[in-house]
Motif scaffolding. Structure first.
Motif, PDB file in Angstrom:
ATOM      1  N   LEU A   7       0.870  -1.230  -0.052  1.00  0.00           N
ATOM      2  CA  LEU A   7       0.006   0.046  -0.150  1.00  0.00           C
ATOM      3  C   LEU A   7       1.005   1.331   0.213  1.00  0.00           C
ATOM      4  O   LEU A   7       1.874   1.352   0.665  1.00  0.00           O
ATOM      5  CB  LEU A   7      -0.921  -0.082   1.163  1.00  0.00           C
ATOM      6  N   ARG A   8       0.406   2.231  -0.695  1.00  0.00           N
ATOM      7  CA  ARG A   8       1.099   3.487  -0.774  1.00  0.00           C
ATOM      8  C   ARG A   8       0.604   4.490   0.379  1.00  0.00           C
ATOM      9  O   ARG A   8      -0.579   4.918   0.465  1.00  0.00           O
ATOM     10  CB  ARG A   8       1.089   4.215  -2.108  1.00  0.00           C
ATOM     11  N   ALA A   9       1.301   4.636   1.250  1.00  0.00           N
ATOM     12  CA  ALA A   9       1.041   5.411   2.497  1.00  0.00           C
ATOM     13  C   ALA A   9       1.622   6.871   2.631  1.00  0.00           C
ATOM     14  O   ALA A   9       2.637   7.058   2.224  1.00  0.00           O
ATOM     15  CB  ALA A   9       1.280   4.637   3.978  1.00  0.00           C
ATOM     16  N   ALA A  10       0.608   7.643   3.131  1.00  0.00           N
ATOM     17  CA  ALA A  10       0.912   9.045   3.269  1.00  0.00           C
ATOM     18  C   ALA A  10       0.921   9.410   4.440  1.00  0.00           C
ATOM     19  O   ALA A  10      -0.074   9.285   5.264  1.00  0.00           O
ATOM     20  CB  ALA A  10      -0.085  10.237   2.399  1.00  0.00           C
ATOM     21  N   ARG A  30       8.471  10.138  12.811  1.00  0.00           N
ATOM     22  CA  ARG A  30       9.107   8.929  13.139  1.00  0.00           C
ATOM     23  C   ARG A  30       8.338   7.461  13.680  1.00  0.00           C
ATOM     24  O   ARG A  30       8.597   6.453  13.374  1.00  0.00           O
ATOM     25  CB  ARG A  30      10.397   9.215  14.315  1.00  0.00           C
ATOM     26  N   LEU A  31       7.424   7.861  14.627  1.00  0.00           N
ATOM     27  CA  LEU A  31       6.454   6.952  15.121  1.00  0.00           C
ATOM     28  C   LEU A  31       5.631   6.238  13.778  1.00  0.00           C
ATOM     29  O   LEU A  31       5.605   5.037  13.464  1.00  0.00           O
ATOM     30  CB  LEU A  31       5.312   7.668  16.030  1.00  0.00           C
ATOM     31  N   CYS A  32       4.997   7.154  12.990  1.00  0.00           N
ATOM     32  CA  CYS A  32       4.390   6.857  11.756  1.00  0.00           C
ATOM     33  C   CYS A  32       5.094   5.977  11.041  1.00  0.00           C
ATOM     34  O   CYS A  32       4.792   4.856  10.175  1.00  0.00           O
ATOM     35  CB  CYS A  32       3.741   7.973  10.924  1.00  0.00           C
ATOM     36  N   ARG A  33       6.270   6.324  10.680  1.00  0.00           N
ATOM     37  CA  ARG A  33       7.353   5.518   9.605  1.00  0.00           C
ATOM     38  C   ARG A  33       7.564   4.279   9.959  1.00  0.00           C
ATOM     39  O   ARG A  33       7.290   3.329   9.571  1.00  0.00           O
ATOM     40  CB  ARG A  33       8.691   6.227   9.477  1.00  0.00           C
ATOM     41  N   ARG A  34       7.657   4.139  11.529  1.00  0.00           N
ATOM     42  CA  ARG A  34       7.912   2.879  12.076  1.00  0.00           C
ATOM     43  C   ARG A  34       6.785   1.724  12.078  1.00  0.00           C
ATOM     44  O   ARG A  34       6.637   0.721  11.703  1.00  0.00           O
ATOM     45  CB  ARG A  34       8.223   3.105  13.463  1.00  0.00           C
ATOM     46  N   HIS A  35       5.594   2.580  12.212  1.00  0.00           N
ATOM     47  CA  HIS A  35       4.354   1.856  12.067  1.00  0.00           C
ATOM     48  C   HIS A  35       4.303   1.215  10.627  1.00  0.00           C
ATOM     49  O   HIS A  35       3.648   0.449  10.510  1.00  0.00           O
ATOM     50  CB  HIS A  35       3.279   2.587  12.435  1.00  0.00           C
ATOM     51  N   CYS A  36       4.462   2.126   9.679  1.00  0.00           N
ATOM     52  CA  CYS A  36       4.248   1.797   8.313  1.00  0.00           C
ATOM     53  C   CYS A  36       5.036   0.420   8.125  1.00  0.00           C
ATOM     54  O   CYS A  36       4.697  -0.544   7.275  1.00  0.00           O
ATOM     55  CB  CYS A  36       4.457   3.076   7.383  1.00  0.00           C
ATOM     56  N   ASP A  37       6.500   0.593   8.580  1.00  0.00           N
ATOM     57  CA  ASP A  37       7.481  -0.399   8.286  1.00  0.00           C
ATOM     58  C   ASP A  37       6.916  -1.678   8.921  1.00  0.00           C
ATOM     59  O   ASP A  37       7.053  -2.977   8.225  1.00  0.00           O
ATOM     60  CB  ASP A  37       8.788  -0.228   9.029  1.00  0.00           C
ATOM     61  N   GLN A  38       6.126  -1.712  10.257  1.00  0.00           N
ATOM     62  CA  GLN A  38       5.728  -2.927  10.646  1.00  0.00           C
ATOM     63  C   GLN A  38       4.614  -3.543   9.834  1.00  0.00           C
ATOM     64  O   GLN A  38       4.222  -4.835   9.678  1.00  0.00           O
ATOM     65  CB  GLN A  38       5.032  -2.564  12.028  1.00  0.00           C
ATOM     66  N   LYS A  39       3.715  -2.748   9.110  1.00  0.00           N
ATOM     67  CA  LYS A  39       2.546  -3.103   8.573  1.00  0.00           C
ATOM     68  C   LYS A  39       2.949  -3.464   6.977  1.00  0.00           C
ATOM     69  O   LYS A  39       2.351  -3.950   6.364  1.00  0.00           O
ATOM     70  CB  LYS A  39       1.687  -2.050   8.286  1.00  0.00           C
ATOM     71  N   GLY A  40       4.310  -3.080   6.579  1.00  0.00           N
ATOM     72  CA  GLY A  40       4.616  -3.484   5.121  1.00  0.00           C
ATOM     73  C   GLY A  40       4.191  -2.444   4.068  1.00  0.00           C
ATOM     74  O   GLY A  40       3.954  -2.775   2.867  1.00  0.00           O
TER      75      GLY A  40
END
Length: 566
Positions: A7-10, A30-40
């Motif tokens: 998914l393309r996340a903004a 930083r918190l959102c980037r880490r969360h996106c990494d965890q979700k792939g």
């Protein structure tokens, strides 16, 4: 099987005021980037607004985020929490509705994927939070006023007073008189009481290079309104009761316009005002204050001898421009507005109100002359053979494009009908040759139904006629343009004409020129100038990018409006 694309996340981050840390945004990202990494998820773009309240949707990066989502560049929007996206209940619901329509998910680290229930509850909580904060803030400010301290803002003539307490902390909310500014305040009161106008006082202060108040929307120069202000609202140097040692608070209430997101003030009834005597902040004595108030009353009565003193309209009901070009005229020397200096003549407001130190353009021009020159110039350019040729050509292109679409649809129907008739003929031939089969009956019925439908389509879509421009088209065009001035000034269409004109002209530059007619050269700035430039001999570019006589380009939104000299 090929792997599913991530998914393309903004990511969106925001903090409200300059009292919060700039690092707040970095922490959220930083918190959102880490969360996106965890979700792939793949982070496609990052949006962040700094120092802007979530109660308004008019945030630059927030609007950019919505545009990216609507263009299909985003699959999911990620934020730390829902209140980072919005703290307004209606805006939150609107965001969820719009993103659902475009197939974009809303997701927060705190609440995961958002649905109607989470959005509704979250929006309500945010709205109640904002209301609670506002009530607590007002209560705190009222307490400061009762204690004799400032509730915010710094009036001209004072500076903030800082003292260190015994525990090492600094005092807040205390003011002290600034001697140099207090001297200017006294001068303004004395000169006004002696008979000078606010305009004359402002002109003299600008000529002497005396610094003006810088708070709010201050421009660094003195205006008559800076001095005279509004008596009922207590604005302006001459109406500030703090100069007499009386602090007045809660005179105004500020509400946010739901359409623009901008705050607008409304006056509270005097019964809701909070006052506190602060004798150590007195700059003007009672006698001088009374003389100024008496002269203000005299001036108001002289300007309105009938005694009909009406209140100013509420901001949301402000009146529309009085004349066709009201609000569009600008001084070509300083950029200030050209306003009516009397009932009939326009002149530079800065030169008149702020003096020669700001602008030396003292040229004036009659209102009717300006309107006549602009409308006559438009009429002349719109009647040029080149522009009329462009008009005819654009009409032909539009007609041919429409006709081409209709012809293409008709041709498709005709081709399909030919194919259907061929198939029907084939079945009939097979029956004649003794090759009948039960399934042919159903197939024949299907083909005949489609044949009937296509025949109806062709009957309702005749061949498009050849384009023949009516011989009176040019004459009708000329008739409408010749009547331009009367049409635009007709009472029944004047308001609509004025608004339409403002959609095409961003400003009318009034350039003083002794050699020009009426002492002014006039230039139109805006999209209409690009259209008019088509009438030029060398016009080869479309209106949006055409450059006209003066070759001056003025920055605009999405394109560069052209300047055109009339």
């Amino acid at each position: 099987m090929p792997a599913t694309a991530p998914l393309r996340a903004a990511i969106y981050a925001r903090y409200s005021t300059d009292k919060q840390k700039e690092t707040s945004v970095e922490d959220q990202l930083r918190l959102c980037r880490r969360h996106c990494d965890q979700k792939g998820w793949q982070v496609s773009e990052v949006f962040a607004d700094r120092g802007i309240s979530g109660t308004t949707s008019q945030r630059p990066d927030y609007l950019r985020l919505l545009q990216a989502a609507e263009r299909g560049e985003v699959d999911i929007i990620v934020a730390e929490s829902l209140n980072r996206l919005s703290r307004d209940q209606a805006d939150t619901a609107s965001l969820f509705k719009r993103m659902s329509f475009f197939g974009v998910r809303l997701h927060t680290v705190a609440d995961q994927d958002l649905d109607e229930l989470k959005v509704g509850v979250g929006g309500l909580v945010s709205a109640l939070y904002i209301k609670d904060i506002a009530q607590k803030t007002r209560r705190g400010l009222e307490g400061r006023v009762v204690a004799g301290k400032s509730a915010g803002g710094l009036s001209y003539g004072y500076r903030v007073k800082r003292e260190i307490r015994a525990d090492g902390t600094a005092t807040t909310g205390d003011l002290t008189i600034d001697p140099s500014e207090a001297e200017v305040v006294n001068r303004i009161f004395q000169e006004y009481a002696a008979g000078q106008s606010a305009r004359a006082i402002a002109t003299a202060l600008n000529a002497e290079r005396i610094a003006a108040p810088q708070s709010g929307k201050g421009t660094g120069t003195w205006n008559p309104s800076t001095i005279s202000g509004n008596v009922k609202r207590g604005t302006g140097i001459l109406n500030n009761e703090l100069y007499t040692g009386l602090r007045v608070w809660n005179r105004l209430t500020y509400d946010r316009n739901p359409d623009t997101g901008k705050r607008q003030s409304r006056q509270n009834p005097p019964s809701e005002w909070k006052t506190k005597t602060v004798p150590d902040l007195r700059i003007v004595d009672d006698a001088l204050w009374s003389r100024v108030k008496a002269r203000q009353d005299h001036v108001r009565q002289a300007m309105n001898p009938a005694g009909i003193l009406t209140d100013r309209p509420r901001p949301e009901r402000a009146r529309r421009p009085t004349y066709l070009l009201s609000g569009l005229l600008r001084c070509g020397c300083c950029g200030a507005s050209y306003t009516l200096i009397n009932k009939t003549r326009y002149g530079c407001a800065a030169a008149r109100n702020k003096g020669a130190a700001i602008c030396s353009n003292r040229a004036t021009i009659e209102r009717e002359v300006v309107e006549d020159r602009v409308l006559s110039g438009l009429k002349h350019r719109l009647l040029s053979p080149e522009l009329l040729g462009h008009f005819t050509e654009e009409y032909r292109k539009a007609f041919n494009a429409s006709a081409a679409g209709a012809a293409q649809d008709r041709q498709k129907a005709a081709n399909a009908l030919t194919l259907i008739e061929t198939k029907i003929a084939g079945i009939l031939k097979a029956i004649e040759d003794g090759m009948y089969h039960a399934s042919m009956k159903a197939k024949m019925s299907e083909l005949e139904a489609e044949q009937s439908r296509l025949q109806s389509v062709l009957a309702e879509s005749p061949e498009p006629p050849a384009l023949r421009l009516h011989p009176s088209l040019s004459a009708r065009y000329r008739e409408l343009i010749e009547d331009l001035a009367r049409s635009l000034n007709a009472p029944e269409v004047k308001r609509e004409a004025s608004e339409a004109l403002r959609g095409l002209i961003s400003e009318v530059l009034m350039v003083p020129d002794a050699a020009a007619r009426n002492g002014h050269a006039i230039e139109l700035v805006g999209e209409l100038a690009g259209i008019l430039s088509l009438g030029g001999l060398n016009a080869t570019k479309p209106p949006r990018f055409a450059r006209a006589v003066s070759e001056t380009m003025v920055a605009g939104v999405g394109f560069e409006p052209t300047t055109f000299r009339l």
